[in-house]
Design an enzyme around this catalytic site. Structure first.
Site, PDB file in Angstrom:
ATOM      1  N   GLY A 294       0.646  -3.251   7.864  1.00 41.74           N
ATOM      2  CA  GLY A 294       0.042  -3.177   6.716  1.00 41.74           C
ATOM      3  C   GLY A 294      -1.012  -4.099   6.201  1.00 41.74           C
ATOM      4  N   CYS A 295      -0.432  -5.731   6.363  1.00 45.55           N
ATOM      5  CA  CYS A 295      -1.074  -6.697   6.256  1.00 45.55           C
ATOM      6  C   CYS A 295      -2.578  -6.999   6.713  1.00 45.55           C
ATOM      7  CB  CYS A 295      -0.508  -8.127   6.204  1.00 45.55           C
ATOM      8  SG  CYS A 295       1.020  -8.007   5.088  1.00 45.55           S
ATOM      9  N   THR A 296      -2.538  -6.499   7.919  1.00 44.58           N
ATOM     10  CA  THR A 296      -3.605  -6.281   9.080  1.00 44.58           C
ATOM     11  C   THR A 296      -4.617  -5.424   8.400  1.00 44.58           C
ATOM     12  OG1 THR A 296      -2.303  -7.024  10.781  1.00 44.58           O
ATOM     13  CG2 THR A 296      -4.420  -5.904  11.244  1.00 44.58           C
TER      14      THR A 296
END
Length: 157
Positions: free
Chosen positions: A47-49
């Protein structure tokens, strides 16, 4: 541990934090420009990527509209450097290892994760005006689709 949330008009908490490139970033250095500061839980997670790549892909249009983008997480600077290199992140990533800045922004505390209450980084985005005041404080944002919504909200699309 619950931190209070920021609202429009509040002064953005000042910080000087280590970056992914071995330097430091001081929020005061960005005064006179608008800043999109986004808090994310952990570098190199799916998700953060996705979120970082969405900001990377929108960076030119955000900068053309006068916005600087800065990502903040509790990761060590070395991990942020790997993240930047692996995913060609083209904006500063700052390390808030002790979570003091995340807490000051209301982006660290209790949250729901898979139906359980846990303590961690609350995925958030803050738009800071040129005078250092909070213009928008968005909490519990989604990793996917958030940048597109932010662009619409800022009138860029």
């Amino acid at each position: 541990m619950t931190s209070s949330r920021l609202t429009p008009g509040d002064l953005a908490p000042e910080f000087t934090l280590p970056t992914d490139d071995g330097k430091t970033l001081d929020l005061k250095e960005l005064r006179g420009r608008k800043v999109v500061l986004y808090a994310y839980p952990a570098a190199m997670t799916p998700g953060c990527t996705k979120q970082a790549c969405d900001f990377r892909d929108s960076l030119a249009s955000l900068q053309a509209a006068g916005y600087e983008v800065v990502g903040i997480s509790p990761d060590q600077p070395a991990k942020l450097a790997k993240f930047r290199e692996r995913d060609a992140i083209t904006f500063p990533l700052v390390a808030d290892v002790d979570k003091a800045v995340l807490t000051a922004y209301g982006a660290y505390g209790e949250k729901q994760l898979y139906g359980k209450t846990v303590t961690g980084v609350i995925r958030s985005t803050f738009v800071i005006d040129a005078d250092g005041r909070i213009e928008r404080a968005l909490y519990n944002v989604k990793a996917t689709g958030h940048v597109a919504k932010l662009r619409r909200d800022l009138g860029l699309d």
